[in-house]
Scaffold this active site. Structure first.
Site, PDB file in Angstrom:
ATOM      1  N   SER A 114      -7.141   0.990   0.962  1.00  0.00           N
ATOM      2  CA  SER A 114      -5.896   0.276   1.169  1.00  0.00           C
ATOM      3  C   SER A 114      -5.086   0.790   0.059  1.00  0.00           C
ATOM      4  CB  SER A 114      -5.865  -1.185   1.509  1.00  0.00           C
ATOM      5  OG  SER A 114      -5.094  -1.955   2.221  1.00  0.00           O
ATOM      6  N   ASP A 148       2.266   0.003   2.931  1.00  0.00           N
ATOM      7  CA  ASP A 148       0.691  -0.405   1.497  1.00  0.00           C
ATOM      8  C   ASP A 148      -0.194   1.512   1.781  1.00  0.00           C
ATOM      9  OD1 ASP A 148      -0.448  -1.094   3.605  1.00  0.00           O
ATOM     10  OD2 ASP A 148      -2.173  -2.224   2.502  1.00  0.00           O
ATOM     11  N   ASP A 202      -2.958   2.259   3.645  1.00  0.00           N
ATOM     12  CA  ASP A 202      -3.485   2.362   4.659  1.00  0.00           C
ATOM     13  C   ASP A 202      -2.175   2.427   5.976  1.00  0.00           C
ATOM     14  OD1 ASP A 202      -4.218   0.199   4.313  1.00  0.00           O
ATOM     15  OD2 ASP A 202      -5.575   0.239   5.443  1.00  0.00           O
ATOM     16  N   ASP A 230      -1.190  -1.494   6.792  1.00  0.00           N
ATOM     17  CA  ASP A 230      -1.597  -1.501   7.073  1.00  0.00           C
ATOM     18  C   ASP A 230      -0.905  -3.496   6.753  1.00  0.00           C
ATOM     19  OD1 ASP A 230      -3.131  -2.421   5.485  1.00  0.00           O
ATOM     20  OD2 ASP A 230      -4.809  -3.106   6.643  1.00  0.00           O
TER      21      ASP A 230
END
EC number: 5.4.2.10
Length: 446
Positions: free
Chosen positions: A102, A241, A243, A245
């Protein structure tokens, strides 16, 4: 059974250390594959990743693990976490895997698992996989070993789904958008989706090299985007960010708009159209009191959960809500996906900007946040929150803020840190409350 490897969002850690080694990744693939070998059909897993250098290592190890227990593998390459959730359902896979840490630096990596419905795994499934990691796992007979292949249309499938979250009548023509993809998983798909809808794009954070993911860019480091918006004269800035999400917005003046304001906008607009389910929005204990008061003024509720988008999603599904998220930028819109999706949430904001004719600074300032202060206190050991002087300090602070604010005191789930947050109408009272509790924790931990 206590959790040894799974945290609030899969397995995560420093690569080539502890749980994030190639050997462990292969074992997780074997265990997850075995868990989802159900029925007589040929079984399939979808594996995606972000742009970290270690993604190659973890990906190959997981391919070995899944194929060794008889599961076929579909590889997508770098794609956002919500894209893997989507493709897991679309390709009728038995399990989905996103290799990402992440918003963490490139040295870390993680493994997020999705069930065949595209939702993150239940506690029951995670605990079952954990139990298998300690045992020998039965391997497939030679004729049943799985195959691996890479699909070339994964990006196009996701871009199509993202664009489909808007009505056909909504276009972004005439809008100048600065997009920061954090040198992460959305570096191709997010700018492409916005451009295909007609926007002029100024893209940064779109040149990943394996080591620059989240490095002074993206939703946790918005300085680059703020500068880009102002310099380019953009109407709005979108920060994702690693990833993708999470979503943080920057208005045309370069001011940061956090997840609370975004939830206020999306929730109130859906409510006005009669499309908000659950009677309100789900957020965590960290969301600002100003958001709660704004929603109350709209006749809506704010349901609070523990920190973590996993807890937000659980409450949304229990209560029939379709909008939830975190102040940090996780946006979960269950009408359009099964997990947080920064790109889809950004499109809802962009559509509102076009339809309203307002500037971003006006559209996205729906309430004045009350003063909020968060401090972290590191301790060497023990349980400082159980100390008498800490309990007294907390009780005194609660009494001082009664009716005008609130406290959130919680230990970190990943490190020896106590997080102390207070908010209220009086900034001085908030600062005094946090200072007194932090001082008491420090003394108790000394």
């Amino acid at each position: 059974m206590s959790r040894q490897f799974f945290g609030t969002d899969g397995i995560r850690g420093r690569t080539n250390k502890g749980a994030m080694t190639a050997a462990m990744a292969m074992k997780v693939g074997q265990a997850a594959g075995t868990r989802f070998l159900r029925g007589a059909h040929r079984h399939r897993v979808v594996i995606g990743k972000d742009t970290r250098l270690s993604g190659y290592m973890i990906e190959n190890a997981m391919v070995a693990g899944f194929t060794s227990v008889g599961m076929d593998v579909v590889l997508t390459g770098p794609l956002p976490t919500p894209a893997i959730a989507l493709l897991t359902r679309e390709l009728r896979a038995d399990v989905g895997v996103m290799i990402s840490a992440s918003h963490n630096p490139y040295e870390d990596n993680g493994i997020k698992l999705f069930g065949p419905d595209g939702f993150k795994l239940s506690d029951e499934d995670e605990l079952a996989i954990e139990a298998m990691l300690a045992d020998e796992i039965a391997l497939a007979d030679a004729p049943e070993i799985g195959r691996a292949r890479r699909i070339e249309d994964a990006r196009g499938r996701y871009i199509h789904a993202v664009k489909a979250s808007l009505p056909n009548s909504v276009r972004l023509d005439g809008l100048k958008i600065a997009v920061d993809c954090a040198n992460g998983a959305a570096y191709q798909v997010a700018p492409s989706a916005f451009w295909e809808l007609g926007a002029e794009i100024v893209a940064v954070g779109v040149n990943p090299n394996g080591k620059n993911i989240n490095d002074r860019c993206g939703s946790t480091h918005v300085g680059l985007l703020q500068e880009t918006v102002v310099t380019a004269g953009a109407d709005i800035g979108i920060a994702l960010d690693g990833d993708a999400d999470r979503l943080i917005v920057v208005d045309e003046k370069g001011q940061t708009i956090d997840g609370d304001q975004i939830m206020a906008l999306i929730g109130s607009q859906l409510a006005a159209r009669g499309q908000l389910r659950g009677g309100g929005v789900v957020a965590t204990v960290m969301s600002n009191l100003g958001l709660e008061r704004f929603l109350c003024g709209q006749g809506l509720t704010l349901e609070r959960t523990k920190v973590g988008d996993r807890h937000v999603l659980e409450r949304m599904r229990e209560g029939g809500f379709n909008v939830g998220g975190e102040q940090s930028g996780h946006m979960i819109l269950l009408d359009h996906g099964t997990t947080g999706d920064g790109t889809v949430a950004a499109l809802q904001v962009l559509a509102a900007l076009v339809q309203s004719g307002k500037r971003a600074s006006e559209l996205l300032h729906l309430f004045d946040p009350v003063p909020q202060l968060l401090r972290n206190v590191r301790f060497a050991g023990g349980k400082p929150l159980e100390a008498a002087q800490v309990k007294t300090a907390i009780a005194d602070a609660e009494a001082a803020l009664a009716g005008r604010g609130r406290l959130v005191i919680r230990p970190s789930g990943t490190e020896p840190v106590i997080r102390v947050m207070a908010e209220g109408d009086d900034a001085g009272e908030v600062e005094a409350a946090v200072a007194s509790i932090c001082h008491a924790v420090e003394k108790a931990a000394a």
